[in-house]
Enzyme design. Structure first.
Site, mmCIF file in Angstrom:
data_model
loop_
_atom_site.group_PDB
_atom_site.id
_atom_site.type_symbol
_atom_site.label_atom_id
_atom_site.label_comp_id
_atom_site.label_asym_id
_atom_site.label_seq_id
_atom_site.Cartn_x
_atom_site.Cartn_y
_atom_site.Cartn_z
ATOM 1 N N THR A 72 4.168 10.890 -1.859
ATOM 2 C CA THR A 72 4.872 10.381 -0.677
ATOM 3 C C THR A 72 6.373 10.641 -0.792
ATOM 4 O O THR A 72 7.002 11.116 0.163
ATOM 5 C CB THR A 72 4.597 8.872 -0.485
ATOM 6 O OG1 THR A 72 3.215 8.689 -0.187
ATOM 7 C CG2 THR A 72 5.421 8.297 0.654
ATOM 8 N N GLN A 180 -4.745 17.218 -2.268
ATOM 9 C CA GLN A 180 -6.209 17.219 -2.394
ATOM 10 C C GLN A 180 -6.755 18.576 -2.843
ATOM 11 O O GLN A 180 -7.927 18.691 -3.198
ATOM 12 C CB GLN A 180 -6.855 16.831 -1.054
ATOM 13 C CG GLN A 180 -6.542 15.418 -0.585
ATOM 14 C CD GLN A 180 -7.215 14.338 -1.431
ATOM 15 O OE1 GLN A 180 -8.198 14.596 -2.128
ATOM 16 N NE2 GLN A 180 -6.669 13.130 -1.381
ATOM 17 N N SER A 200 0.160 15.828 -6.684
ATOM 18 C CA SER A 200 0.208 14.470 -7.229
ATOM 19 C C SER A 200 -0.587 14.369 -8.517
ATOM 20 O O SER A 200 -1.665 14.955 -8.639
ATOM 21 C CB SER A 200 -0.373 13.513 -6.190
ATOM 22 O OG SER A 200 -0.563 12.246 -6.763
ATOM 23 N N HIS A 202 -2.060 11.561 -9.941
ATOM 24 C CA HIS A 202 -3.192 10.634 -10.034
ATOM 25 C C HIS A 202 -4.407 11.093 -9.232
ATOM 26 O O HIS A 202 -5.433 10.418 -9.202
ATOM 27 C CB HIS A 202 -2.771 9.210 -9.637
ATOM 28 C CG HIS A 202 -2.658 8.968 -8.172
ATOM 29 N ND1 HIS A 202 -3.624 8.334 -7.442
ATOM 30 C CD2 HIS A 202 -1.695 9.288 -7.288
ATOM 31 C CE1 HIS A 202 -3.254 8.259 -6.180
ATOM 32 N NE2 HIS A 202 -2.081 8.831 -6.057
ATOM 33 N N THR A 238 16.306 7.879 -14.433
ATOM 34 C CA THR A 238 15.653 8.199 -15.706
ATOM 35 C C THR A 238 14.257 8.755 -15.455
ATOM 36 O O THR A 238 13.461 8.156 -14.731
ATOM 37 C CB THR A 238 15.564 6.941 -16.593
ATOM 38 O OG1 THR A 238 16.886 6.458 -16.820
ATOM 39 C CG2 THR A 238 14.901 7.259 -17.924
ATOM 40 N N CYS A 323 -5.263 5.252 1.975
ATOM 41 C CA CYS A 323 -4.007 4.766 2.541
ATOM 42 C C CYS A 323 -4.202 4.206 3.940
ATOM 43 O O CYS A 323 -3.371 3.475 4.441
ATOM 44 C CB CYS A 323 -2.985 5.869 2.589
ATOM 45 S SG CYS A 323 -2.673 6.504 0.961
#
Lengths: 381, 381
Positions: A72, A180, A200, A202, A238, A323
């Site tokens: 995102t 995806q 992404s 995850h 960081t 989502c």
């Protein structure tokens, strides 16, 4: 039977090997990469290695890889960053993008053209050509859809934009959200001809909190977050070494043959449902589709009721993208491929993954028909 | 002697107990909190528990806690979010803020007043009062400085702003970056009278990738990142359950007596250096100072050379804040308390923490004097 997870499009468990490689970054190798001492340099080394791995996977240069905390944020940096400082920008996107693409566009000052995806759930590349205007700054098309798994012709669209750009001084930037797609589809940025690509951690058996944005060299972009100069100033702060290292390791574990096994299991589910359960329909075209995605409408049974009943049998599926699953409005993706509001509510998404077994699929196909029958009785349809 | 870490202000290792509690979120409890099935609800439960813990620590309501991926993003959301949709906004801040505060301000359209901190490194609250104008929208003052450890009178400033707000229709928003303060200072938001507070996980023995922004109810804020509606729309995207849970657990481990032990060790270092090594100076006032911070200037020895020489002896210290240590320009914090450019280059930061032992301090104080002597010989001073 243990709990069964059929919601790999929502998130994936971290691969065991990846988890083992990154846990030392919590207590031992915990340095801040901005520190010049040994602890810091150990972190720099891990970050460099992760960036190499991401660059290699996408056929990119290391300096073109920007680590991000989530897809995102990556999409916001890509879209807001490409639109900033542009006068009356126009954007071309599709009607079935993820909220992380739609919402940054809606909240920008850009004029947006939403391309149709027809009943197949796939855009026609010639529509992109027709939609491009003089003030088009950005084309953003997701590579594979999170709900119905349909695959867009990114390489072909890339060629169209490349050709268009030959005639223009202000080049059109081409972005794809490939979140995806990474597990299953070819992702070399030069083949796809994209300038920006979002992925992404995850969703590919890496940790949450890690994503990457590919930014082709010389793409005109302005940062939207400000601080110290980490990640070329596009994601200051960081670095999450633990998670970024995990993203790198996770990419190294992606194997092409994952895809074949998964596709066989997916096809068993699709074939069974369409044949054995009357009045069911597959949403989105079957051919141009991710090998792990099943999205079906079951006439006379609410998607949410099906999901809940399956959850009682320890089978985790979804009604739409995770989502959107908290929301009561019907999926904009299903409406876009022509489903009625009622049918859009009735859909069920089953997404398989690396750890899906034949036994799990057997169990699911045993449990599903009586659940459908029961729910249909209750609803009187 | 093992490697010694004296750079706790840059980052901290994850507490052993915290690490043990969160590793199950990688492979087992990996659900997406937006999913309605059992995997998702397990994640929701962990997230709720973490939010409770953060709210309790700051004396806030749970709905006032927004999880963030980093303090830099939290500061951007706070500052950009407070300034958006305001006409010709004016902001009051200090001259020694972290880049994650300065840079969002510099990149905004706001007029900014930078308050002096004098040679003590502490602002005078009456200066805040004088600086406030009719169009002042935001006051942003860091609670404790990351380089010199000086503590600002946040509660007193809060009172001034509260009084000012009684007279105004458009309330001034008061923000504090409390990243360095959380381990050691009182942090109840009602005592501090702040509307926005930033804190970070990896400075308090929690994981990187987790931070939180406290947003007092009814504070007028606009989001700057867009997507699905997670974290009340201020940090959309799949929640990093692993890291956010870790932040919650880490806060539960903060004990007040950490502070006393650390202060004793800090004072031993300060007393030794000022007494035993000629021509040294403590930067920033000693009294209003974090119990873990030592920042000294050693005449005739470059900070970076000292750092490198100590690194060779397996002692990790810093020359400034980690985020600035990659940069060659002298610290704006040290310039602001009146150091010359040359002396600002010569400073050394030693920051202690939960795992610092007397033996480590002994070892450091044994190694430091000969290193200083050697470097002074080389530089001929």
């Amino acid at each position: 039977m243990e709990k069964i997870y059929f919601d790999y499009a929502a998130t994936t468990p971290v691969d065991k090997g990846v988890a083992e490689k990154i846990t030392p970054f919590l207590e031992e190798k915990f340095g801040n990469p901005s520190s010049l001492h040994a602890f810091g340099q150990e972190a720099v080394f891990a970050l460099d290695r992760a960036r190499e791995s991401v660059a290699r996977f996408f056929g990119a240069k290391e300096r073109e890889i920007i680590f991000m905390p989530s897809a995102t944020v990556a999409n916001n940096v890509a879209i807001q960053g490409a639109l900033q400082k542009k006068e009356k920008p126009h954007v071309v996107t599709s009607a079935i993008e993820h909220k992380a693409v739609i919402e940054p566009l809606k909240n920008s000052s850009a004029e947006v053209t939403y391309l149709p995806v027809y009943k197949e759930g796939v855009i026609k590349e010639e529509d992109v050509k027709k939609a491009i205007k003089e003030n088009t700054v950005l084309v953003s098309i997701g590579y594979a859809n999170s709900e119905i798994g349909t695959i867009q012709p990114i390489g072909k669209i890339g060629k169209i934009i490349e050709k268009e750009n030959e005639k223009r001084r202000n080049k059109i930037i081409f972005h794809t959200d490939a979140v995806q797609a990474v597990n299953y589809l070819p992702c070399k940025v030069d083949k796809l001809k994209v300038d920006l690509l979002t992925m992404s951690g995850h969703k590919i058996y890496g940790p949450k909190g890690a994503a990457a944005l590919y930014v082709r060299e010389k793409t005109p972009m302005s940062p939207i977050l400000f601080g110290a100069s980490q990640e070329k100033g596009f994601y200051p702060g960081t670095e999450n070494v633990f998670a970024f290292a995990g993203l790198g390791f996770a990419l190294e574990e992606i194997k092409k043959n994952d895809s074949e096994e998964t596709k066989k299991l997916r096809d068993r589910i699709i074939d069974f449902v369409l044949k054995e359960i009357p009045e069911t329909k597959l949403n989105g075209e079957r051919e141009r589709r991710l090998p792990n995605n099943v999205n079906i409408t079951v006439e006379g049974a609410e998607g949410e009721s099906l999901m809940m009943a399956l959850d009682n049998e320890k089978i985790a599926v979804s009604t739409g993208s995770a989502c959107a699953s908290n929301s009561l409005s019907p999926s904009h993706v299903l409406l876009s491929i022509g489903l009625s509001r009622e049918r859009a509510h009735g859909s069920l998404r089953i997404t398989l993954g690396r750890y899906t077994t034949e036994e799990e699929v057997d169990y699911f196909l045993e449990k599903l028909p009586p659940i459908v029958e029961r729910l249909r009785k209750i609803s009187g349809k």
